[in-house]
Scaffold this active site. Sequence first.
Site, PDB file in Angstrom:
ATOM      1  N   HIS A  78      -2.124  11.933  -5.466  1.00 52.46           N
ATOM      2  CA  HIS A  78      -3.229  10.963  -4.972  1.00 52.46           C
ATOM      3  C   HIS A  78      -4.261  11.663  -3.913  1.00 52.46           C
ATOM      4  CE1 HIS A  78      -1.835   7.925  -7.396  1.00 52.46           C
ATOM      5  NE2 HIS A  78      -0.721   7.621  -6.602  1.00 52.46           N
TER       6      HIS A  78
ATOM      7  N   ASP B 139       3.235  10.711 -13.806  1.00 53.08           N
ATOM      8  CA  ASP B 139       3.679   9.778 -12.785  1.00 53.08           C
ATOM      9  C   ASP B 139       2.995   8.456 -13.387  1.00 53.08           C
ATOM     10  OD1 ASP B 139       4.411   9.482  -9.436  1.00 53.08           O
ATOM     11  OD2 ASP B 139       2.684   7.951 -10.133  1.00 53.08           O
TER      12      ASP B 139
ATOM     13  N   HIS C  99       1.311   6.171 -11.800  1.00 54.45           N
ATOM     14  CA  HIS C  99       0.101   5.914 -11.218  1.00 54.45           C
ATOM     15  C   HIS C  99      -0.797   6.985 -11.881  1.00 54.45           C
ATOM     16  CE1 HIS C  99       3.159   4.112  -8.442  1.00 54.45           C
ATOM     17  NE2 HIS C  99       2.189   3.119  -8.568  1.00 54.45           N
TER      18      HIS C  99
ATOM     19  N   ASP D  70       8.311   7.256 -11.320  1.00 49.25           N
ATOM     20  CA  ASP D  70       8.279   5.560 -10.991  1.00 49.25           C
ATOM     21  C   ASP D  70       7.792   4.751 -12.180  1.00 49.25           C
ATOM     22  OD1 ASP D  70       5.707   7.220 -11.021  1.00 49.25           O
ATOM     23  OD2 ASP D  70       5.195   6.523  -9.198  1.00 49.25           O
TER      24      ASP D  70
HETATM   25  C1  SP5 Z   1       2.966   9.541  -5.605  1.00 48.07           C
HETATM   26  C2  SP5 Z   1       2.901   7.871  -5.934  1.00 48.07           C
HETATM   27  O1  SP5 Z   1       3.797   7.613  -6.528  1.00 48.07           O
HETATM   28  N1  SP5 Z   1       1.936   7.016  -5.074  1.00 48.07           N
HETATM   29  C3  SP5 Z   1       2.416   5.787  -5.355  1.00 48.07           C
HETATM   30  C4  SP5 Z   1       1.393   4.839  -4.439  1.00 48.07           C
HETATM   31  C5  SP5 Z   1       1.362   3.555  -4.584  1.00 48.07           C
HETATM   32  N2  SP5 Z   1       0.966   2.720  -3.310  1.00 48.07           N
HETATM   33  C6  SP5 Z   1       1.241   1.332  -3.430  1.00 48.07           C
HETATM   34  C7  SP5 Z   1       0.810   0.306  -4.103  1.00 48.07           C
HETATM   35  C8  SP5 Z   1       1.143  -1.045  -4.110  1.00 48.07           C
HETATM   36  C9  SP5 Z   1       0.975  -1.731  -5.245  1.00 48.07           C
HETATM   37  N3  SP5 Z   1       1.473  -3.214  -5.133  1.00 48.07           N
HETATM   38  C10 SP5 Z   1       2.807  -3.488  -4.626  1.00 48.07           C
HETATM   39  C11 SP5 Z   1       3.262  -4.740  -5.445  1.00 48.07           C
HETATM   40  C12 SP5 Z   1       4.597  -5.103  -4.799  1.00 48.07           C
HETATM   41  N4  SP5 Z   1       5.352  -5.983  -5.482  1.00 48.07           N
HETATM   42 ZN    ZN Z   2       3.289   7.179  -8.450  1.00 50.04          ZN
END
Ligand code: SP5
Ligand code: ZN
Length: 347
Positions: free
Chosen positions: A158, A194, A196, A284
């Site tokens: 990211h 990943d 995301h 994840d």
């Molecule tokens: C490297 C990596 O996997 N970064 C992930 C970043 C995610 N950031 C947080 C996103 C929050 C999303 N919503 C949370 C819902 C909670 N129930």
């Molecule tokens: Zn991720």
Amino acid sequence: MKEGEIKALYSTETLTYSPQKEIHLGQTMPNHDSVARAHSIMSALGQAGFVDIHISSVAGMPWIEQVHSADYLRFLRSTSNMSPGQEILPSFFPWTPDYIATIGEDEPGYYAYDTYTPVSRDTYRSSVASANCAVAGAQLLLEGEKSAYVLTRPPGHHALKDKMGGYCYFNNTAIAAQYLFDHGMRRVAILDIDAHHGNGTQQWAWDRPNVIFASIHGNPDANIYPYASGRADELGADPQNRNIYNFPLQPGVGERQYHNKVVRAIEAIKQFHPEVLLVSAGFDTHRDDPFKIFDLCTPYYQILGMKISKLGIPTLHIQEGGYNTETLGENVVAYLKGVTAKSGAEI
Ligand code: SP5
Ligand code: ZN
């Protein structure tokens, strides 16, 4: 390397790097990138007999400097002077040229795009160490290793040219790719598994015709982080010569639908004829991950690892996310068992 063995690199910084908090919609909570993640992976690698674990010590600064802006590096370096125990999450994000011209230089929020990614006196040192691991892993490929794994923490996909986000500060994968180009590689493929979208890596790859970036991730239109990128119609700077392949999936999908996209991503990579492959390997996607994006089970990672290794291209596996510290280590091990398997079934 014998079957079931792979060189795995880590830095001791990752065993102490411990971001404390993040803010989600105004709520402060423990940071997901816990130090327990590193311990989960290390202990699972040890128990599984992945004995060939090395400590990385390559100086990756020249390649970090090619991927990130001088201002951003200066900002991150300056956080090393913070007081012990102090941690900052930006709370103001200058967004117009006027604001940036006035306070951009001194405002941490200029170098950030979310409230999940804190800075402390350890951030810079740990991020450099993490990127160094990625560069050292890339070096192993140049030395003839068929595959290697790097326990990069903090993760990287990211991280933008001049902004941190999503627990990432330096884009370890882009930095490894840059190192490989500087050492004679001409075509580099990146596969991002990943959950995301790897927005930082995509930004770096966007106008590089000698890079292909393929990513499978939660559909940003279904309110999945990082929300504003990862759509299937993002094709790269030259759509006639496509080098970006995004495969967004609806949240909740399982192995069958996920694997269909894996097959398509791998097909795109094959047709690109890369000399080397970098995998942004996040876990994840597991069903028990706290982000609850996909429904993959641990044994699937072995199939995934096997499928990727069947490409027959020298491959560096670079750790990204995966936040359930009960399952993270075993998921990494299942994946690496697939990567190092000599033969076996495939779906
Ligand atoms: C490297 C990596 O996997 N970064 C992930 C970043 C995610 N950031 C947080 C996103 C929050 C999303 N919503 C949370 C819902 C909670 N129930
Ligand atoms: Zn991720």
